[in-house]
Design a protein around this motif. Structure first.
Motif, short mmCIF file in Angstrom:
data_model
loop_
_atom_site.label_atom_id
_atom_site.label_comp_id
_atom_site.label_asym_id
_atom_site.label_seq_id
_atom_site.Cartn_x
_atom_site.Cartn_y
_atom_site.Cartn_z
N LYS A 49 0.83 -1.20 0.00
CA LYS A 49 0.00 0.00 0.00
C LYS A 49 0.87 1.26 0.00
O LYS A 49 2.02 1.22 0.47
N PRO A 50 0.32 2.36 -0.49
CA PRO A 50 1.14 3.56 -0.67
C PRO A 50 1.78 4.08 0.62
O PRO A 50 2.77 4.80 0.56
N ASN A 51 1.24 3.74 1.77
CA ASN A 51 1.82 4.26 3.02
C ASN A 51 2.97 3.39 3.51
O ASN A 51 3.63 3.73 4.48
N PRO A 56 6.89 14.46 -2.65
CA PRO A 56 5.94 15.16 -3.53
C PRO A 56 6.61 15.79 -4.75
O PRO A 56 6.03 15.80 -5.83
N ARG A 97 7.30 13.05 -7.18
CA ARG A 97 6.04 12.58 -7.76
C ARG A 97 5.54 13.53 -8.83
O ARG A 97 5.14 13.14 -9.93
N ASN A 98 5.62 14.81 -8.50
CA ASN A 98 5.14 15.83 -9.41
C ASN A 98 5.94 15.83 -10.71
O ASN A 98 5.38 15.89 -11.81
N ARG A 101 5.24 12.73 -12.83
CA ARG A 101 3.94 12.82 -13.50
C ARG A 101 4.01 13.77 -14.68
O ARG A 101 3.48 13.50 -15.75
N ARG A 150 7.27 7.53 -14.73
CA ARG A 150 7.26 6.86 -13.43
C ARG A 150 8.24 5.71 -13.51
O ARG A 150 8.25 4.97 -14.49
N GLU A 206 8.71 8.65 -3.95
CA GLU A 206 7.40 9.25 -3.65
C GLU A 206 6.89 8.81 -2.30
O GLU A 206 6.28 9.57 -1.57
N ALA A 227 -11.66 18.36 -18.37
CA ALA A 227 -10.42 18.85 -18.96
C ALA A 227 -9.59 17.72 -19.56
O ALA A 227 -8.83 17.92 -20.49
N ASN A 228 -9.71 16.51 -18.98
CA ASN A 228 -8.89 15.39 -19.43
C ASN A 228 -9.76 14.19 -19.77
O ASN A 228 -9.68 13.16 -19.13
N PRO A 229 -10.63 14.35 -20.79
CA PRO A 229 -11.56 13.25 -21.09
C PRO A 229 -10.81 12.00 -21.52
O PRO A 229 -9.72 12.08 -22.08
N LEU A 230 -11.42 10.84 -21.23
CA LEU A 230 -10.82 9.57 -21.63
C LEU A 230 -10.92 9.38 -23.12
O LEU A 230 -10.10 8.71 -23.73
#
Lengths: 815, 366
Positions: free
Chosen positions: A164-166, A344, A347-348, A351, A356, A364, A540-543
Motif C-alpha cells: 500500500k502507498p503508506n 511530492p 512525484r510531481n 507525472r 514513473r 514518492e 479537462a482530461n476526457p478519456l
C-alpha cells in the motif's frame, strides 16, 4: 511488487508453504494478489551437455545431437530443430517421461526416421518467457553438474505483493522479510556489509553541494575505480528478472539489486564524465533540458529537482539519470549516489514528464534517513565483488548524525475503545516489539508511549500505532460485535421517491436503462443543442472524445438508448432513465429546487427521462399494434402522477421561441403544475433529429424535473369518507372555435366544477357541417360525487358555473 | 283505408295460406325477425289483422264458419310465434355459445412488462438491508472539488495515495471552447468516490450519525471487463462515542450474510486508505469456486468486496467533529462489482448502457 521466495529466504527463514504465506501476509496487510510458481510443472528436466551436433540425415533444418546427462553415463541421441546449439553447451534436457508446462508429456519418438530420446527445451517450452526459437543455454563450462534437476536452478515461487502507498518501507525484500519475521517469530537477517576500502579517499574524487536542503535531506556518494562493467552474474540476473527488472550491466544491476533488497533507489555515474566529481543538487533552471538514459530529451522547469555537475544537469533526481553520464561497458570509474529526495517533488516531476520508474515510486513513498548510507555500502560491497572494483575510502554524506526515534503517545483506554479489544500497556509492548516498536513508557494513568522504528515513516499519531496494534493482534482475531449503536433521529430517505418512480415506470411497461453522464459534444449537436453552450460542465482530461461533457439534458442519452436498441434490431424500445443533468451558472442567485451542488456555480438536478419508439405491443391476431405517440406518452406521464398521488398535469404547447430543439415544431409541449410552473417537456422528436440518430417511426420523448414533480406529491393522504350516495354522470357538449386548446377547456371545467367533480373526460370531438366551418364540437363526460343522495341541485349549479365560464372565457356555445 | 271486398272463398284461401306458411316463415327467424313477422301478421295493419277485418264483409251465412277458421288461424299463428320465441330463448343461446368458441390454446395479447436495471435494484436492496441496521440515506453532489474529494479526506496534494484515484478534472470555463481544455482553477473535479459525502454528512448531521451514501462516481480509468470510468458506490458512515473496530467487523459480517446468504465466509484484514486508521479490507469467500481457488479469485479463494476502517482523526476534524470525543467507522464499496457478483455478470460494461437484451433479463424474483 514481485517477490521471489528464494530471494526472500536470504533474509528470513520461511517455514510456511507459499499458500500459507499468502494468507498470513494478506491478513497482516501485505496483500498477496497472486502466487506464481515457475517450475512446478516440470519433472524429469535435467542439465545435460551437448557432446555432438550433426545434421539430420533426412531434414535440412534438424539436428541430431548426443547429450550427456550423467557423468560417465551413456549419451542420449536427441533430435532438435533449434539453430543456436553447439557442442560443449549445457542445456535443459526433458528425458522420456518428463512433463512440461501445459501438461505436455515427452516420450521417445521417431522424428524423420531417427529416434529422439527426449527433448532439448526452449525458454518458452519451460514457460520461462523469451522466444521459442532457441534452446535455453545454461552455460558452456561447469556451471551446473550434469543431471541437476532444473527446478533447483530455475524453479521458484514469486509472490505478487500489493504494497500500500503508506508502506514504502515494505517495497523491498528486507522490508517484507521484516513483516514475515514479525508474523512468524523468525529472525530477520539484514545483509551484513563488510567492505575492503582502498587508500584512495572518496572525498578527493567526489564533492556534493546541496542547494535545496528541503528537497534533499540526505545525499551519500561513493567512488570506485578499476571497474570492469561486464554482465552481472547469472544468479543476480535471474533474481532481477524474477523481480521484474531487465539486467543491464554489473554496476547497474547492483544498483537495481540493492534497490529491491533494501528499498533504496541508487544511481551510478561514469565518474569520468562528471568534471572534478562535482555534484550539485539543485532545482532545474527554466529552459534547461536533459537527455535521460532512455534517450528522450526532457524539457525541465524550476519545479523539478536535478543532479548537476558544475554546469549542466546530469540526472533527474530520484527518477532517471542522464544519458551523457551513464555507465557503459567501457566505464572504469564510478560515482554511486544513494539519497533521499522530497517525495511530492519527485512525484510531481515524474507525472509531469510521464516518467514513473521503480526509483521514483520509492522516493514518492518516502525513504527513511537511515537507509541511503547502508545501501551505498551494501552496493559498494557487491560492486567490488562482482566487477573487481576498488572502493575508495569513506563516503560523502551530508547528514551522518543519527536521528532520535519519533515518539508517539496515546491512552490505553482510548486505544481499547477504538479497537474494541482489551489491552494494557504490557500487552501493547508485547504486540509491537516484533515490529521493532519500543514501548518507551507506560505510566499508571494509562498512557502509553512508543518509539517508532525509523523505517516507519507512516506512523505519526496514536491512531497509526493503534493500527499496528490491531495488525499484530490479528484482524481475524478481533471479535466482531453485533450491530449496536445509538440510533440517529429519523430522516426521510431522499432516494425513496426515485426508487418508487422506477417501480411505477416498470409497472407501466417501460424498462430502465443506466447510461453515461459523460457524453460527446456530437451527441448534443445531433440532438439539436449547442455543445458550446457556456452553461455546460466539461472535463479537462476526457478519456475519449465520446465522453467529454456532463449531459445538460437527458435527451441525447434517451435518443442514444433508442438507437442502441434499433441497431440490435429491437424496433420497439420503451425505456426510462433516472439521472442527473449538470449545469454551470456562476451568476445564478438561487439554485433550482432540489439541486445538489458543491458550489462554484455548478449544480445537478435529478430528472426522469422517458423515450418510446414503435409499437407498444407487436401486432398480433385480434390485436392491432398501437404505435407510440404523444397521447400515449401523456397517458404514461399521467399514470405516473396518479400512482404517485400528484395532481394530473396540465400541458401547454411550446411556442416556437421556447421550443426544445429536439422536438417537432407542432408537437412540442410542456408539463405545467397547478401553480403554472413548467416542470418537464414532452413531445415527438423532430423527424430530422430522429433521422440523425437513425431512428425509424416517430419516437416520442419526455423529461421531467424530479424535485419539482416530488414537490407536487402530498406528504400524506387524507382519505375522505366514501359517501353512500352514488356518483352522478353528466355529459356536456360545447362548440368552440377550433383554435381553442382543448387543455384550456378541461382546465376551465375542472376549475369551475367545485369539489364534487371527480372525473372529467373528453369523449368526443366533431368538426363538420353541423357545427360550421372553423368550429369544433367537444363532448365531455363529467362524474360528480354528491355528499348526499339526490343532491341534483348542487350538481346543476356546478354545471351552470362551468357553462358560464366556458361561454365567458372561450365564447363557447353550449348544446 | 278502404277495404277491398273479398269473397268468402278467397278469404278462406288467404287464411289457409297464412296457416300453412306460418311455420315456414318462422323457420330460422331470430328475435328481430320474429318481431318483424309478428308485426307483419298480427300488427295493426298486419296481414292476419287485415283479413280479420274483412269478416264483416262476408255473407252472413258463411261468417260463422270463416270466423271460426280465422280464430283458429290466429291462435295457431300466436302459438307458433310464442313457440318460436321460446325456442329462441334456449336453443339460440346454445347455438350462439357454440358459435362463440375460440381457440383456447392461442397466446394472450401481449402486455408490456418493464424491467428494472440491476445496479439500481441492488442499490435499493442495500439500502433496505442497511435500513434495518438503522442506516439512512444521505446524498451529495457528483461535481466536487479537490478539497472535499481529497484534502478533507486526509489526502494532501502530491500524496502518493492519490494514485489510487485517477481523476477527471472539470475544465476551466471557456477553455474547452478555446480548444485548450485545462483543469478548472477553482479545483473542481468529478468525485472519484462517494467518500466526500462523509464530510458533508458529518457537517450536516449531529452524532450519532449512521448513514449510507450511494451515488455515481467518475475516474480517469481505461474501460475493461471489470473497470469503467463511471460507476456507482455506496459509502457507509457511523460516528458516535464508542463505535470500535470490533463493531465495524460485526457490522460487515452481518451485512455480508444479509447480502450473500447465511453461510457466507468472511475475512477481515488490514487495508490502506488515507482517510481511515486503522484501515480494513473485507473479503468474502469466492462466490465462483466457494473458496477452493479459481481464476475469478486469482486462486486465493477470496473476493474483496469493500474497503473500510475507523474514520481518521483528521477526517473527523474536517467534518467539524472533535476526534477526542467522537469516533466511528466508514466503508465504501462498488455497487457495480456487487451487482456483477450477485447476478454472475461477466462484463461490467453491460451495466452502463441501454441494450434491452441485457436489462430484459431482470425480473422481480423472490
Amino acid at each position: 511488487m514481485r517477490v521471489p521466495l528464494a530471494w526472500l529466504r536470504d533474509y528470513v527463514d520461511v517455514e510456511l508453504s507459499p499458500a500459507e504465506l499468502r494468507e498470513e501476509l494478506t491478513v497482516r496487510g501485505m496483500e498477496v494478489t497472486a502466487v506464481e510458481v515457475s517450475g512446478a510443472e516440470w519433472s524429469d528436466v535435467v542439465v545435460g551437455r551437448l557432446l555432438e551436433v550433426r545434421r539430420h540425415p533426412d531434414a535440412d533444418t534438424l539436428w541430431v545431437t548426443n547429450v550427456l546427462t550423467e557423468e560417465g553415463g551413456e549419451p542420449l541421441e536427441i533430435v532438435c530443430g533449434a539453430q543456436n546449439i553447439a557442442p560443449g553447451q549445457l542445456v535443459p534436457v526433458a528425458l522420456p517421461g518428463a512433463t512440461l508446462p501445459g501438461d505436455r508429456r515427452i516420450t521417445r519418438t521417431k522424428i524423420r526416421g531417427v529416434v529422439s530420446n527426449g527433448m532439448l527445451c526452449s525458454p518458452r517450452e519451460l514457460d520461462l518467457g523469451g522466444d521459442a526459437d532457441g534452446i535455453q543455454i545454461l552455460g558452456t563450462n561447469r556451471e551446473y553438474a550434469l543431471g541437476t534437476d532444473l527446478r533447483t536452478i530455475y524453479g521458484d515461487v514469486v509472490l505478487d505483493v500489493d504494497v500500500k502507498p503508506n508502506r514504502g518501507d515494505a517495497l523491498s525484500m528486507v522490508g517484507l522479510a521484516r513483516e514475515v519475521a514479525a508474523l512468524t517469530g523468525a529472525v530477520l537477517r539484514k545483509p551484513s556489509v563488510s567492505l575492503l576500502e582502498t587508500d584512495e579517499q572518496t572525498s578527493a574524487h567526489v564533492s556534493v553541494t546541496i542547494d535545496e536542503q528541503q528537497l534533499c535531506p540526505r545525499f551519500t556518494a561513493r567512488w570506485f575505480s578499476d571497474v570492469s562493467n561486464g554482465p552481472s552474474p547469472d544468479w543476480m540476473q535471474r533474481r532481477l528478472v524474477a523481480a521484474g527488472m531487465r539486467p543491464v550491466s554489473a554496476v547497474v544491476d547492483v544498483t537495481n539489486y540493492v534497490m529491491h533488497e533494501l528499498g533504496q533507489p541508487m544511481h551510478a555515474y561514469d565518474a569520468d564524465t562528471v568534471p572534478d566529481g562535482r555534484i550539485v543538487v539543485r532545482r532545474a533552471r527554466s529552459g534547461e533540458a536533459l537527455e535521460t538514459i532512455d534517450h528522450e530529451r526532457r524539457a525541465l522547469d524550476e519545479g523539478m529537482l536535478v543532479i548537476a555537475d558544475g554546469s549542466r544537469a546530469i540526472g533527474l533526481a530520484g527518477i532517471m539519470g542522464g544519458a551523457e553520464t551513464e555507465v557503459t561497458a567501457n566505464t572504469t570509474r564510478v560515482i554511486l549516489e544513494s539519497a533521499v529526495f522530497h517525495g511530492p517533488t519527485i512525484r510531481n516531476t515524474a507525472r509531469k514528464l510521464g516518467l514513473r520508474s521503480e526509483a521514483s515510486m520509492r522516493h514518492e513513498k518516502g525513504i527513511s534517513w537511515d537507509v541511503p548510507r547502508y545501501a551505498a555500502d551494501r552496493a559498494a560491497q557487491l560492486i567490488a565483488e562482482i566487477s573487481a572494483a576498488s572502493v575508495a575510502r569513506g563516503i560523502v554524506d551530508n547528514d551522518p548524525a543519527p536521528k532520535a526515534r519519533r515518539v508517539v503517545r496515546g491512552e490505553v483506554a482510548r486505544t481499547e475503545r477504538l479497537l474494541g479489544i482489551p489491552l494494557d500497556a504490557g500487552r501493547i509492548g508485547e504486540l509491537l516489539r516484533p515490529l521493532e516498536f519500543e514501548l518507551a513508557e507506560a505510566d499508571e494513568s494509562g498512557t502509553w508511549e512508543v518509539a517508532v522504528p525509523p523505517h516507519r515513516l507512516d506512523v505519526v499519531e496514536a491512531a497509526d500505532v493503534a493500527e499496528e496494534i490491531a495488525r499484530a493482534h490479528g484482524y481475524p482475531l478481533i471479535p466482531g460485535r453485533l450491530p449496536r449503536a445509538a440510533l440517529p433521529p429519523y430522516r426521510a430517505d431522499p432516494s425513496e421517491l426515485r426508487h418508487r418512480v422506477r417501480r411505477i415506470m416498470a409497472g407501466l411497461g417501460l424498462s430502465e436503462v443506466v447510461t453515461h453522464a459523460l457524453i460527446a459534444p456530437e451527441d448534443l449537436s445531433r440532438t439539436g443543442y449547442d455543445p458550446k453552450d457556456p452553461g455546460i460542465v466539461r472535463v479537462a482530461n476526457p478519456l475519449s472524445e465520446a465522453h467529454v461533457l456532463l449531459r445538460p439534458v437527458l435527451y441525447p442519452s434517451l435518443l442514444a438508448s433508442l438507437a442502441e436498441n434499433v441497431r440490435q434490431r429491437r424496433l420497439d424500445p420503451w425505456i426510462f432513465e433516472i439521472g442527473k443533468t449538470y449545469h454551470y451558472a456562476p451568476d445564478m442567485r438561487r439554485l433550482p429546487l432540489g439541486a445538489e451542488t458543491a458550489g462554484k456555480g455548478r449544480f445537478e438536478v435529478w430528472h426522469l427521462g422517458i423515450a418510446l419508439l414503435g409499437a407498444e405491443t407487436p401486432a398480433a391476431v385480434g390485436s392491432p399494434s398501437r404505435e407510440a405517440d404523444v397521447a400515449r406518452l401523456k397517458g404514461l406521464i399521467e399514470a405516473l402522477h396518479t400512482a404517485l398521488g400528484a395532481p394530473t398535469p396540465s400541458y401547454r404547447a411550446e411556442p416556437e421561441e421556447e421550443r426544445h430543439p429536439h422536438l417537432h415544431p407542432g408537437r412540442a409541449g410542456g408539463l405545467v403544475d397547478p401553480d403554472g410552473h413548467d416542470y418537464g417537456s414532452l413531445g415527438e422528436v423532430d423527424p430530422r433529429i430522429a433521422e440523425a440518430w437513425g431512428l425509424p417511426y416517430r419516437p416520442v420523448v419526455a423529461a421531467i424535473n424530479l424535485p419539482q414533480l416530488f414537490a407536487l406529491v402530498p406528504d400524506a393522504f387524507r382519505v375522505a369518507a366514501v359517501p353512500a350516495a352514488q356518483p352522478i354522470d353528466r355529459d356536456l357538449a360545447v362548440v368552440l372555435d377550433d383554435t381553442t386548446p382543448v387543455g384550456e377547456l378541461l382546465r376551465l371545467v375542472r376549475a369551475n366544477a367545485g369539489a364534487m367533480l371527480i372525473e372529467a373526460r373528453l369523449f368526443d370531438e366533431y368538426r363538420g357541417a353541423q357545427v360550421g366551418a372553423g368550429r369544433v364540437s367537444y363532448a365531455v363526460s363529467l362524474r360528480f360525487q354528491p355528499e348526499t343522495a339526490g343532491d341534483e341541485r348542487a350538481i346543476e349549479k356546478a354545471l351552470n358555473r362551468i357553462r358560464g365560464a366556458l361561454t365567458h372565457h372561450l365564447g363557447a356555445e353550449i348544446r | 283505408m278502404t277495404i277491398e271486398p273479398m269473397t268468402a272463398g278467397d278469404l278462406r284461401l288467404a287464411l289457409e295460406r297464412v296457416r300453412t306458411s306460418v311455420h315456414e316463415r318462422l323457420e330460422g327467424a331470430d328475435t328481430a325477425k320474429l318481431e318483424a313477422l309478428r308485426l307483419d301478421l298480427l300488427g295493426r295493419s298486419g296481414e292476419l289483422t287485415l283479413l280479420l277485418r274483412r269478416l264483416g264483409a262476408v255473407d252472413a251465412a258463411e261468417r260463422p264458419a270463416i270466423g271460426q277458421l280465422a280464430n283458429e288461424v290466429r291462435r295457431e299463428v300466436e302459438a307458433a310465434i310464442a313457440e318460436r320465441a321460446q325456442e329462441l330463448q334456449s336453443g339460440d343461446l346454445e347455438r350462439r355459445l357454440a358459435r362463440e368458441r375460440i381457440d383456447m390454446t392461442a397466446p394472450g395479447v401481449l402486455v408490456r412488462v418493464g424491467h428494472l436495471h440491476p445496479t439500481m435494484t441492488v442499490e435499493r436492496e442495500l439500502r433496505e438491508i442497511l435500513h434495518a441496521f438503522g442506516f439512512e440515506v444521505f446524498e451529495g453532489p457528483e461535481i466536487e472539488d479537490d478539497w472535499w474529494n481529497f484534502e478533507a479526506l486526509n489526502i494532501p496534494p502530491d500524496h502518493p495515495a492519490r494514485d489510487l484515484w485517477d481523476t477527471l478534472y472539470v475544465a476551466e470555463p471557456g477553455s474547452w471552447e478555446a480548444g485548450e481544455p485545462r483543469p478548472a482553477e477553482d479545483g473542481t473535479i468529478l468525485r472519484t468516490h462517494t467518500s466526500p459525502v462523509q464530510i458533508r454528512a458529518m457537517r450536516t448531521l449531529a452524532p450519532p450519525i449512521r448513514v449510507i451514501m450511494p451515488g455515481r462516481c467518475f475516474r480517469y480509468e481505461a474501460v475493461d471487463a471489470s473497470h469503467n470510468f463511471e460507476f456507482f458506490q455506496v459509502e457507509g458512515l457511523v460516528v458516535d462515542r464508542d463505535t470500535s473496530l470490533a463493531d465495524l467487523k460485526g457490522m460487515l459480517e452481518e451485512f455480508a450474510r444479509a447480502l450473500y446468504g447465511e453461510g457466507t465466509k468472511t475475512r477481515f484484514r488490514p487495508g490502506y486508505y488515507p482517510f481511515t486508521e486503522p484501515s480494513v479490507a473485507f473479503d468474502i469467500g469466492c462466490l465462483v469456486c466457494g473458496g477452493s481457488g479459481c481464476a475469478a479469485c486469482k486462486r486465493s479463494g477470496w473476493m474483496t468486496i469493500l474497503g473500510a476502517g475507523m474514520v481518521h482523526p483528521a477526517v473527523l476534524r474536517n467534518g467539524g467533529l472533535d476526534p477526542d470525543e467522537y469516533q466511528g467507522y466508514a466503508w465504501g464499496m462498488g455497487l457495480d462489482r456487487i451487482t456483477l457478483l450477485r447476478y454472475g455478470i461477466a462484463d461490467l460494461r453491460l451495466l452502463m448502457g441501454a441494450d434491452l437484451r441485457f436489462v430484459s433479463q431482470f425480473s422481480e424474483g423472490r
